[in-house]
Write a protein that holds these residues in place. Structure first.
Motif, mmCIF file in Angstrom:
data_model
loop_
_atom_site.group_PDB
_atom_site.id
_atom_site.type_symbol
_atom_site.label_atom_id
_atom_site.label_comp_id
_atom_site.label_asym_id
_atom_site.label_seq_id
_atom_site.Cartn_x
_atom_site.Cartn_y
_atom_site.Cartn_z
ATOM 1 N N UNK A 1 22.633 25.843 15.776
ATOM 2 C CA UNK A 1 22.585 27.306 15.612
ATOM 3 C C UNK A 1 23.659 27.975 16.470
ATOM 4 N N UNK A 2 23.808 27.518 17.694
ATOM 5 C CA UNK A 2 24.805 28.132 18.577
ATOM 6 C C UNK A 2 26.205 27.988 17.985
ATOM 7 N N UNK A 3 26.487 26.832 17.400
ATOM 8 C CA UNK A 3 27.800 26.629 16.775
ATOM 9 C C UNK A 3 28.007 27.581 15.600
ATOM 10 N N UNK A 4 26.955 27.738 14.800
ATOM 11 C CA UNK A 4 27.052 28.654 13.648
ATOM 12 C C UNK A 4 27.256 30.095 14.112
ATOM 13 N N UNK A 5 26.585 30.458 15.200
ATOM 14 C CA UNK A 5 26.712 31.832 15.708
ATOM 15 C C UNK A 5 28.127 32.092 16.210
ATOM 16 N N UNK A 6 28.739 31.077 16.804
ATOM 17 C CA UNK A 6 30.116 31.236 17.279
ATOM 18 C C UNK A 6 31.081 31.398 16.106
ATOM 19 N N UNK A 7 30.702 30.840 14.972
ATOM 20 C CA UNK A 7 31.593 30.899 13.797
ATOM 21 C C UNK A 7 31.321 32.112 12.913
ATOM 22 N N UNK A 8 30.242 32.834 13.173
ATOM 23 C CA UNK A 8 29.902 33.992 12.316
ATOM 24 C C UNK A 8 31.046 35.007 12.341
ATOM 25 N N UNK A 9 31.394 35.562 11.178
ATOM 26 C CA UNK A 9 32.579 36.426 11.109
ATOM 27 C C UNK A 9 32.406 37.787 11.771
ATOM 28 N N UNK A 10 31.181 38.304 11.782
ATOM 29 C CA UNK A 10 30.966 39.649 12.321
ATOM 30 C C UNK A 10 29.498 39.809 12.729
ATOM 31 N N UNK A 11 29.141 41.034 13.106
ATOM 32 C CA UNK A 11 27.774 41.301 13.569
ATOM 33 C C UNK A 11 26.732 40.973 12.503
ATOM 34 N N UNK A 12 26.987 41.438 11.292
ATOM 35 C CA UNK A 12 26.013 41.184 10.215
ATOM 36 C C UNK A 12 25.852 39.683 9.970
#
Lengths: 153, 114
Positions: A133-144
């Motif tokens: 999850x932490x890795x995915x959060x770092x890769x998220x493009x923006x706030x949404x």
């Protein structure tokens, strides 16, 4: 308390996609700057002092690559959560000595109705134990994208 | 913001943090989340340092109020003192910009506009 309820205390204005800080002190200053810019809160020095005191008690960088700076202060009227990322990582006196990439900052008023502050902190620390999850959060493009990733996990 | 008021707020915040750390139930909640709380002595030293910067007049009044009410400094929200819920005259709001430490006329608590 659900994650959706926790996320009601943050907003796109309280999302710092990429911190520029290179050390713990400047990271805290940048975080407080983000709080002031993203809310009606005005008392920068009081919040910074509270967060610094909390770090004196023990580092809030408790997970691999993640920190939860937090505390209660008269300077805010309601629970406010700021999210910040640092792709390069920032030395934050973490327990494992590794740099910190993800920051969830929780600032609550002294009279915290319904104990929202502790309950929110518990929800986030529990949820963010997953390395995937932490890795995915770092890769998220923006706030949404960040919030969507968090809620879908 | 008045420097003495800034100090009073910082002291009250710090005292709250110390109380939370010394409270067994609260401390257990934090440690179960993975936080370490081994710097209590650091906080107590910081508190003493802050208190030495306070004007003795403010320090004594703060202590008296803390003993009486628990919290000496309270926020003003919607023109109400959040300590006693008395109405704060709107004239006070403009005075806050004059660098003064103000008290609620009803309960005497120190007022802070968050």
């Amino acid at each position: 308390m659900t994650l959706t309820e926790v996320l009601k205390h943050t907003s796109p204005a309280l999302f710092l996609s990429e911190l520029q800080a290179t050390d713990k002190q400047s990271a805290l200053e940048e975080i407080v700057g983000g709080l002031i810019a993203g809310t009606p809160i005005t008392n920068r020095d009081t919040i910074l002092q509270m967060l610094q005191s909390r770090e004196q008690l023990g580092s809030t960088a408790v997970g691999p690559g993640i920190a939860f700076p937090h505390g209660r202060t008269l300077a805010v009227r309601q629970l406010t959560i700021l999210i910040a990322r640092a792709a390069r990582g920032i030395p934050f006196d973490s327990i494992d000595g590794a740099p910190t990439h993800l920051f969830f900052v929780l600032i609550a008023p002294p009279h915290d109705s319904g104990n929202q502050y502790i309950r929110s902190l518990a929800v986030l620390t529990d949820k963010l134990q997953s390395a995937e999850l932490r890795e995915k959060l770092m890769a998220a493009p923006d706030y949404d994208g960040f919030c969507k990733t968090l809620q879908e996990a | 913001m008045n420097q003495q008021l800034q100090l009073l707020v910082a002291i009250q915040d710090l005292e709250q943090m110390i109380r939370d750390t010394e409270d067994e139930t609260r401390a257990r909640e934090f440690t179960e989340m993975g936080f370490t709380l081994n710097g209590l002595d650091n906080l107590k030293k910081s508190l003493i340092e802050l208190e030495t910067q306070l004007d003795p007049r403010h320090r004594n009044y703060y202590r008296k109020l803390t003993q009486k009410f628990g919290h000496a400094v309270v926020p003003v929200i919607g023109n109400l003192c959040m300590g006693c819920f008395a109405n704060i005259p709107s004239s006070f709001v403009s005075v806050t910009h004059e660098n003064k430490v103000l008290h609620c006329e009803n309960c005497g608590r120190i007022l802070y506009w968050p």
